[in-house]
Design a protein around this motif. Sequence first.
Motif, PDB file in Angstrom:
ATOM      1  N   GLU A 297      -4.440 -11.740  -7.868  1.00 32.62           N
ATOM      2  CA  GLU A 297      -5.320 -10.581  -8.087  1.00 32.62           C
ATOM      3  C   GLU A 297      -6.777 -11.018  -8.208  1.00 32.62           C
ATOM      4  O   GLU A 297      -7.126 -11.799  -9.103  1.00 32.62           O
ATOM      5  CB  GLU A 297      -4.916  -9.831  -9.349  1.00 32.62           C
ATOM      6  CG  GLU A 297      -3.702  -8.947  -9.206  1.00 32.62           C
ATOM      7  CD  GLU A 297      -3.519  -8.046 -10.414  1.00 32.62           C
ATOM      8  OE1 GLU A 297      -4.356  -7.138 -10.627  1.00 32.62           O
ATOM      9  OE2 GLU A 297      -2.543  -8.279 -11.169  1.00 32.62           O
TER      10      GLU A 297
ATOM     11  N   GLU B 272       0.811  -1.215   0.000  1.00 30.50           N
ATOM     12  CA  GLU B 272       0.000   0.000   0.000  1.00 30.50           C
ATOM     13  C   GLU B 272       0.847   1.270   0.000  1.00 30.50           C
ATOM     14  O   GLU B 272       0.332   2.363  -0.279  1.00 30.50           O
ATOM     15  CB  GLU B 272      -0.959  -0.004   1.186  1.00 30.50           C
ATOM     16  CG  GLU B 272      -2.002  -1.107   1.086  1.00 30.50           C
ATOM     17  CD  GLU B 272      -3.110  -0.990   2.113  1.00 30.50           C
ATOM     18  OE1 GLU B 272      -3.536   0.144   2.388  1.00 30.50           O
ATOM     19  OE2 GLU B 272      -3.532  -2.033   2.642  1.00 30.50           O
TER      20      GLU B 272
ATOM     21  N   ARG C 225      -7.432  -6.644  -5.045  1.00 29.03           N
ATOM     22  CA  ARG C 225      -6.292  -6.886  -4.166  1.00 29.03           C
ATOM     23  C   ARG C 225      -5.537  -8.120  -4.670  1.00 29.03           C
ATOM     24  O   ARG C 225      -6.119  -9.004  -5.293  1.00 29.03           O
ATOM     25  CB  ARG C 225      -6.748  -7.105  -2.717  1.00 29.03           C
ATOM     26  CG  ARG C 225      -7.473  -5.883  -2.141  1.00 29.03           C
ATOM     27  CD  ARG C 225      -6.549  -4.707  -2.012  1.00 29.03           C
ATOM     28  NE  ARG C 225      -7.190  -3.506  -1.508  1.00 29.03           N
ATOM     29  CZ  ARG C 225      -7.605  -2.494  -2.269  1.00 29.03           C
ATOM     30  NH1 ARG C 225      -7.471  -2.547  -3.588  1.00 29.03           N
ATOM     31  NH2 ARG C 225      -8.141  -1.414  -1.734  1.00 29.03           N
TER      32      ARG C 225
ATOM     33  N   ARG D  13      -6.654  -0.702  -6.992  1.00 24.96           N
ATOM     34  CA  ARG D  13      -6.026  -1.979  -7.350  1.00 24.96           C
ATOM     35  C   ARG D  13      -4.598  -2.017  -6.839  1.00 24.96           C
ATOM     36  O   ARG D  13      -3.864  -1.038  -6.935  1.00 24.96           O
ATOM     37  CB  ARG D  13      -6.040  -2.148  -8.877  1.00 24.96           C
ATOM     38  CG  ARG D  13      -5.241  -3.339  -9.389  1.00 24.96           C
ATOM     39  CD  ARG D  13      -5.386  -3.528 -10.899  1.00 24.96           C
ATOM     40  NE  ARG D  13      -4.394  -4.453 -11.406  1.00 24.96           N
ATOM     41  CZ  ARG D  13      -3.304  -4.093 -12.101  1.00 24.96           C
ATOM     42  NH1 ARG D  13      -3.084  -2.816 -12.370  1.00 24.96           N
ATOM     43  NH2 ARG D  13      -2.440  -5.000 -12.513  1.00 24.96           N
ATOM     44  N   TYR D  14      -4.228  -3.174  -6.290  1.00 24.68           N
ATOM     45  CA  TYR D  14      -2.837  -3.463  -5.977  1.00 24.68           C
ATOM     46  C   TYR D  14      -2.420  -4.683  -6.798  1.00 24.68           C
ATOM     47  O   TYR D  14      -3.220  -5.611  -7.003  1.00 24.68           O
ATOM     48  CB  TYR D  14      -2.634  -3.805  -4.500  1.00 24.68           C
ATOM     49  CG  TYR D  14      -3.173  -2.819  -3.498  1.00 24.68           C
ATOM     50  CD1 TYR D  14      -3.120  -1.451  -3.723  1.00 24.68           C
ATOM     51  CD2 TYR D  14      -3.713  -3.260  -2.294  1.00 24.68           C
ATOM     52  CE1 TYR D  14      -3.600  -0.546  -2.786  1.00 24.68           C
ATOM     53  CE2 TYR D  14      -4.190  -2.363  -1.347  1.00 24.68           C
ATOM     54  CZ  TYR D  14      -4.134  -1.014  -1.606  1.00 24.68           C
ATOM     55  OH  TYR D  14      -4.605  -0.133  -0.669  1.00 24.68           O
TER      56      TYR D  14
ATOM     57  N   ASN E 110     -12.831  -3.040  -6.418  1.00 23.91           N
ATOM     58  CA  ASN E 110     -11.450  -2.891  -5.947  1.00 23.91           C
ATOM     59  C   ASN E 110     -10.732  -4.237  -5.972  1.00 23.91           C
ATOM     60  O   ASN E 110     -11.258  -5.247  -5.506  1.00 23.91           O
ATOM     61  CB  ASN E 110     -11.437  -2.329  -4.539  1.00 23.91           C
ATOM     62  CG  ASN E 110     -12.286  -1.080  -4.406  1.00 23.91           C
ATOM     63  OD1 ASN E 110     -13.522  -1.178  -4.445  1.00 23.91           O
ATOM     64  ND2 ASN E 110     -11.672   0.071  -4.249  1.00 23.91           N
TER      65      ASN E 110
ATOM     66  N   ASP F 284      -2.135   3.133  -5.528  1.00 25.45           N
ATOM     67  CA  ASP F 284      -2.922   2.133  -6.242  1.00 25.45           C
ATOM     68  C   ASP F 284      -2.739   2.276  -7.738  1.00 25.45           C
ATOM     69  O   ASP F 284      -2.146   3.239  -8.245  1.00 25.45           O
ATOM     70  CB  ASP F 284      -4.401   2.198  -5.848  1.00 25.45           C
ATOM     71  CG  ASP F 284      -5.040   3.535  -6.201  1.00 25.45           C
ATOM     72  OD1 ASP F 284      -4.312   4.498  -6.497  1.00 25.45           O
ATOM     73  OD2 ASP F 284      -6.279   3.613  -6.162  1.00 25.45           O
TER      74      ASP F 284
ATOM     75  N   ASP G 110      -8.301   2.603  -2.202  1.00 23.74           N
ATOM     76  CA  ASP G 110      -7.468   2.317  -3.363  1.00 23.74           C
ATOM     77  C   ASP G 110      -8.149   1.317  -4.287  1.00 23.74           C
ATOM     78  O   ASP G 110      -8.802   0.367  -3.831  1.00 23.74           O
ATOM     79  CB  ASP G 110      -6.119   1.753  -2.918  1.00 23.74           C
ATOM     80  CG  ASP G 110      -5.224   2.798  -2.254  1.00 23.74           C
ATOM     81  OD1 ASP G 110      -5.527   3.997  -2.410  1.00 23.74           O
ATOM     82  OD2 ASP G 110      -4.244   2.417  -1.602  1.00 23.74           O
TER      83      ASP G 110
ATOM     84  N   SER H 165       1.709  -8.124  -0.532  1.00 21.20           N
ATOM     85  CA  SER H 165       0.317  -7.884  -0.888  1.00 21.20           C
ATOM     86  C   SER H 165      -0.588  -8.344   0.254  1.00 21.20           C
ATOM     87  O   SER H 165      -0.126  -8.765   1.306  1.00 21.20           O
ATOM     88  CB  SER H 165      -0.027  -8.613  -2.192  1.00 21.20           C
ATOM     89  OG  SER H 165       0.269  -9.993  -2.098  1.00 21.20           O
TER      90      SER H 165
END
Length: 331
Positions: free
Chosen positions: A243, A122, A211, A276-277, A209, A126, A274, A175
């Motif tokens: 993801e 984080e 992750r 997208r990571y 969103n 993002d 946020d 992540s």
Amino acid sequence: MRLLVTGGAGFIGSNFVHQSVRERPDLRVTVLDALTYAGDESSLAPVGDAVTLVHGDVADAPLVDRLVAEADVVVHFAAESHNDNSLSDPWPFVQTNVVGTYTLLEAVRRHGTRYHHISTDEVYGDLELDDPAKFTPETPYNPSSPYSSTKAASDLLVRAWVRSFGVQATISNCSNNYGPFQHVEKFIPRQITNVLDGVRPKLYGTGENVRDWIHVEDHNTAVWAIIERGHIGDTYLIGADGEVDNKTVVELILELMGESPDAYDHVNDRPGHDMRYAIDATKLREELGWTPRYGSFRDGLAATVDWYRANEGWWRPQKDATEAKYAQLGR
């Protein structure tokens, strides 16, 4: 080896302690934990005979100095980590994540102790949903919350202490973790325990969103690879190509628990959420030869559902207060 684990009664830290005791019986493990709401002594009960637990604050300089002097390796998990909490009261995040890290760095500097710093993806901010890019160790920091900004600050302190003072440190940015012993305020255990209680899961906003999920055991095998084989001063990103958008996570939990996949409610999105990571873990895989043990997110999530089914005695004391807090926030 004498190992000091800060935050070792928390979610990722307690799993690290369990795994370390199980797979490295020659270790002498000391845990330093403030035992706030996120740190639970019962999480260490299965390995209690093999671990020395010290109740204390990572920002307590005399205590930290004494414990670091007795350690060969320090692994720093201790952190305030919940975004919602950082939005309502940022100060504990500054105190633990910034002042606490400074306190540890000064101690390992004095004693020449090997140090590994646990951080988060984080810190990078993002990505857009349609962006093919992923985070790499070279991605510029762009934190968006008091939580991620204080973690970014702690990472920069580590880098400065390596360069300025020769501290023997490495950093990992991971992540989103899931698995056993995770507090029910967090996304996945909250939904699982809601279903177990006959309550419809809650989904922020539209649930788009994304992750990049990794099982906590996979995270911790990567940490050991970095401790044992990582290059001093380097940053390694830990991810398992997991993801998944939040909507899909909720629907998969419901499916795994025998419920209709649309049996959930939408609630107001949180500020600054946020989008997208995504982690590029190429450096970790190629330089250190690490690979995850869980072959898929579905497999890891199924194991996690089973754990929460079997361990109501661990999570039940947290549940009512957590849901009361969310009710006040309308989430």
